[in-house]
Design a protein around this motif. Structure first.
Motif, PDB file in Angstrom:
ATOM      1  N   PHE A  75      16.207  54.037  29.972  1.00  0.00           N
ATOM      2  CA  PHE A  75      16.477  54.405  31.365  1.00  0.00           C
ATOM      3  C   PHE A  75      16.150  55.873  31.629  1.00  0.00           C
ATOM      4  O   PHE A  75      15.775  56.229  32.737  1.00  0.00           O
ATOM      5  N   HIS A  76      16.294  56.723  30.621  1.00  0.00           N
ATOM      6  CA  HIS A  76      16.009  58.151  30.788  1.00  0.00           C
ATOM      7  C   HIS A  76      14.536  58.484  30.557  1.00  0.00           C
ATOM      8  O   HIS A  76      14.124  59.632  30.758  1.00  0.00           O
ATOM      9  N   LYS A  77      13.783  57.486  30.101  1.00  0.00           N
ATOM     10  CA  LYS A  77      12.333  57.629  29.875  1.00  0.00           C
ATOM     11  C   LYS A  77      12.000  58.814  28.954  1.00  0.00           C
ATOM     12  O   LYS A  77      11.104  59.595  29.231  1.00  0.00           O
ATOM     13  N   ASN A  78      12.766  58.899  27.855  1.00  0.00           N
ATOM     14  CA  ASN A  78      12.535  59.971  26.887  1.00  0.00           C
ATOM     15  C   ASN A  78      12.101  59.449  25.515  1.00  0.00           C
ATOM     16  O   ASN A  78      12.075  60.189  24.541  1.00  0.00           O
ATOM     17  N   GLY A  79      11.787  58.163  25.434  1.00  0.00           N
ATOM     18  CA  GLY A  79      11.254  57.604  24.198  1.00  0.00           C
ATOM     19  C   GLY A  79      12.274  57.159  23.177  1.00  0.00           C
ATOM     20  O   GLY A  79      11.901  56.716  22.097  1.00  0.00           O
ATOM     21  N   VAL A  80      13.553  57.270  23.501  1.00  0.00           N
ATOM     22  CA  VAL A  80      14.622  56.808  22.610  1.00  0.00           C
ATOM     23  C   VAL A  80      15.678  56.091  23.447  1.00  0.00           C
ATOM     24  O   VAL A  80      15.702  56.211  24.666  1.00  0.00           O
ATOM     25  N   ILE A  81      16.558  55.376  22.775  1.00  0.00           N
ATOM     26  CA  ILE A  81      17.642  54.659  23.452  1.00  0.00           C
ATOM     27  C   ILE A  81      18.963  55.202  22.947  1.00  0.00           C
ATOM     28  O   ILE A  81      19.247  55.131  21.744  1.00  0.00           O
ATOM     29  N   ASN A  82      19.764  55.748  23.852  1.00  0.00           N
ATOM     30  CA  ASN A  82      21.100  56.192  23.447  1.00  0.00           C
ATOM     31  C   ASN A  82      22.106  55.075  23.720  1.00  0.00           C
ATOM     32  O   ASN A  82      21.752  54.020  24.262  1.00  0.00           O
ATOM     33  N   LEU A  83      23.347  55.292  23.353  1.00  0.00           N
ATOM     34  CA  LEU A  83      24.360  54.248  23.480  1.00  0.00           C
ATOM     35  C   LEU A  83      24.559  53.824  24.932  1.00  0.00           C
ATOM     36  O   LEU A  83      24.661  52.634  25.226  1.00  0.00           O
ATOM     37  N   GLU A  84      24.586  54.765  25.844  1.00  0.00           N
ATOM     38  CA  GLU A  84      24.786  54.435  27.259  1.00  0.00           C
ATOM     39  C   GLU A  84      23.646  53.548  27.767  1.00  0.00           C
ATOM     40  O   GLU A  84      23.869  52.553  28.453  1.00  0.00           O
ATOM     41  N   GLU A  85      22.419  53.867  27.393  1.00  0.00           N
ATOM     42  CA  GLU A  85      21.273  53.050  27.793  1.00  0.00           C
ATOM     43  C   GLU A  85      21.352  51.663  27.164  1.00  0.00           C
ATOM     44  O   GLU A  85      21.046  50.655  27.814  1.00  0.00           O
ATOM     45  N   PHE A  86      21.759  51.605  25.909  1.00  0.00           N
ATOM     46  CA  PHE A  86      21.895  50.325  25.215  1.00  0.00           C
ATOM     47  C   PHE A  86      22.945  49.463  25.903  1.00  0.00           C
ATOM     48  O   PHE A  86      22.737  48.263  26.104  1.00  0.00           O
ATOM     49  N   ARG A  87      24.061  50.063  26.293  1.00  0.00           N
ATOM     50  CA  ARG A  87      25.106  49.325  27.025  1.00  0.00           C
ATOM     51  C   ARG A  87      24.545  48.754  28.325  1.00  0.00           C
ATOM     52  O   ARG A  87      24.803  47.597  28.660  1.00  0.00           O
ATOM     53  N   ARG A  88      23.821  49.567  29.053  1.00  0.00           N
ATOM     54  CA  ARG A  88      23.247  49.127  30.329  1.00  0.00           C
ATOM     55  C   ARG A  88      22.293  47.956  30.119  1.00  0.00           C
ATOM     56  O   ARG A  88      22.328  46.972  30.864  1.00  0.00           O
ATOM     57  N   MET A  89      21.455  48.058  29.108  1.00  0.00           N
ATOM     58  CA  MET A  89      20.518  46.986  28.817  1.00  0.00           C
ATOM     59  C   MET A  89      21.247  45.697  28.426  1.00  0.00           C
ATOM     60  O   MET A  89      20.925  44.620  28.893  1.00  0.00           O
TER      61      MET A  89
END
Length: 98
Positions: A75-89
């Motif tokens: 979601f942040h379009k920075n090439g990695v997935i953090n926990l918050e993005e993983f939760r959203r997905m």
């Protein structure tokens, strides 16, 4: 296959595969989401990276495939997935192009 291919592209995306592997009652529980994230974050950096996915999924996937997997939750379009993005997905949110 049709039940797993939620966006009906004819291909099963990584996020669709993960969602299909988990029962709804389990994947919405935050501790289960955190556990899944931690298993993918093999170097404990707080992010799921291309290197993490290469280590887990092996060399059968090329860089383009791994980039597509990351893009589905980046979601942040920075090439990695953090926990918050993983939760959203995991809750079914989709990354938009905007």
């Amino acid at each position: 296959f049709a039940d797993v291919d939620l966006d009906q592209t004819g291909m099963i995306k990584y996020s669709e595969f993960l969602a299909a592997c988990l029962q709804e009652s389990l994947y919405l529980e935050d501790d289960r989401v955190v556990d899944a994230f931690n298993k993918l974050d093999v170097d404990h950096s707080g992010q799921i990276t291309r290197a993490n996915l290469k280590e887990i999924l092996g060399n059968d996937l090329d860089n383009d495939a791994i980039d597509r997997i990351i893009a589905e939750a980046d979601f942040h379009k920075n090439g990695v997935i953090n926990l918050e993005e993983f939760r959203r997905m995991m809750k079914g949110e989709k990354v938009t192009d905007s």
